[in-house]
Design a protein around this motif. Sequence first.
Motif, mmCIF file in Angstrom:
data_model
loop_
_atom_site.group_PDB
_atom_site.id
_atom_site.type_symbol
_atom_site.label_atom_id
_atom_site.label_comp_id
_atom_site.label_asym_id
_atom_site.label_seq_id
_atom_site.Cartn_x
_atom_site.Cartn_y
_atom_site.Cartn_z
ATOM 1 N N ASN A 193 19.126 -11.451 -4.805
ATOM 2 C CA ASN A 193 18.590 -10.625 -3.726
ATOM 3 C C ASN A 193 18.573 -9.163 -4.151
ATOM 4 O OD1 ASN A 193 17.697 -11.113 -0.897
ATOM 5 N ND2 ASN A 193 19.146 -9.476 -0.458
ATOM 6 N N LYS A 204 18.411 -8.434 5.469
ATOM 7 C CA LYS A 204 17.284 -9.007 6.207
ATOM 8 C C LYS A 204 16.432 -9.863 5.275
ATOM 9 C CE LYS A 204 13.439 -7.722 9.249
ATOM 10 N NZ LYS A 204 12.703 -6.583 9.875
ATOM 11 N N ALA A 205 16.149 -9.347 4.089
ATOM 12 C CA ALA A 205 15.370 -10.109 3.103
ATOM 13 C C ALA A 205 16.115 -11.362 2.664
ATOM 14 C CB ALA A 205 15.066 -9.224 1.888
ATOM 15 N N SER A 234 18.918 -5.146 -4.473
ATOM 16 C CA SER A 234 19.910 -4.170 -4.029
ATOM 17 C C SER A 234 19.444 -2.785 -4.443
ATOM 18 C CB SER A 234 21.271 -4.479 -4.649
ATOM 19 O OG SER A 234 22.236 -3.527 -4.253
ATOM 20 N N GLN A 235 19.943 -1.747 -3.759
ATOM 21 C CA GLN A 235 19.535 -0.394 -4.107
ATOM 22 C C GLN A 235 20.617 0.615 -3.753
ATOM 23 O OE1 GLN A 235 16.391 1.329 -1.694
ATOM 24 N NE2 GLN A 235 16.764 -0.139 -0.047
ATOM 25 N N SER A 269 23.589 -1.120 -1.337
ATOM 26 C CA SER A 269 23.410 -2.186 -0.352
ATOM 27 C C SER A 269 22.296 -3.137 -0.757
ATOM 28 C CB SER A 269 23.098 -1.595 1.025
ATOM 29 O OG SER A 269 23.094 -2.596 2.014
ATOM 30 N N THR A 270 22.581 -4.412 -0.565
ATOM 31 C CA THR A 270 21.527 -5.406 -0.696
ATOM 32 C C THR A 270 20.725 -5.431 0.593
ATOM 33 O OG1 THR A 270 21.074 -7.648 -1.498
ATOM 34 C CG2 THR A 270 22.740 -7.439 0.240
ATOM 35 N N ASP A 271 19.554 -6.041 0.546
ATOM 36 C CA ASP A 271 18.698 -6.157 1.728
ATOM 37 C C ASP A 271 19.060 -7.455 2.448
ATOM 38 O OD1 ASP A 271 16.675 -6.465 3.610
ATOM 39 O OD2 ASP A 271 15.142 -5.588 2.313
#
Length: 332
Positions: A322, A302-303, A324-325, A298-300
């Motif tokens: 952006n 909100k960021a 991701s993790q 998932s990427t962030d």
Amino acid sequence: MKLLQIENSSTVPKYKQIVLSIEMAIADERLFRNDKLPSVNKISLEFSISRDTVLLAYEELKKRGIVYAIPGKGYYVKSVEFSFEQRIFVLFDELNAFKEELYNSFLKAMDNRAQIDIYFHHFNLDMFKKLINESNGNYSKYIIMPTNLKGATPYIKGLPRQDVYILDQTNPELKDYPSVHQNFVTDIYNALLKGTSLLKKYQKLLLIFPGHKEPIGMVEGFQLFCNEFGFEHQIITDFIEEEIDKGSVFIIPNDEHLVNVIVQAKKQHFHLGTDFGIISYNDTSLKKVVENGITTISTDFKAMGQTLAEMVVNNKKEQLENPSQLILRKSL
């Protein structure tokens, strides 16, 4: 920054582009009261447009009390007190839990500094075209989520170039536009790399990739990882009631397929995380608790919304990836 921004490729009339440029310059405090504006002849020569077009723009500004003319000398800023509210056009593909998080984050970071109108194209090119064309010239900024919609680029390029931002997915045709986007090739590769030690207990990796909405970069990153590390792998376009082989790991971009896989596993009395594994795309609160936790890439979001707002407010022109993790949970 240049005072005037006039795009020949834009469908917005050039006199309107001049009006908006002057308004923006005053709002951004690049022009102040009694500052002299560029002469009609100077603008006409610089942008290869008729004097009548420039005069039409200045007359519009005069009617609104923003500029005044001194015969024989030129045009000057009369008022910086006029009501100028930035209007931002936002075009998403669809609304879901993580896009809602992105949008709410953007709204919060904008902090009521603009009127923001959101629309959805639902991966339909005709709808995309209609919304773009109807909005052209009516907004000060355009935030576009083109996804992998084929044929979308020409309509984006019809908008005022300096006012367009690309969100979430970009492509080589849009590489010169400022953007906050995901790098799907790198993101899936790095996520699988992080989970390599857990993946090694399985025999096969399957990517469910319908290809209608999902970015092709997922396929590229998936294949790159599997080939580099010698994992048996397969790409399938759908999953409804197929038999699940023990030792399989499913990488699932679509939540409908996530449900289908879990339902089928229950029919086969398989245990998630031992008999088979799941990696889902895009984290949600529900995935933290379903089946004792679903592992996600998932990427962030909100960021992403915060970064986008910062770019718009500060008029930055960058192409930003952006973060991701891989979020590890029991499903792997």
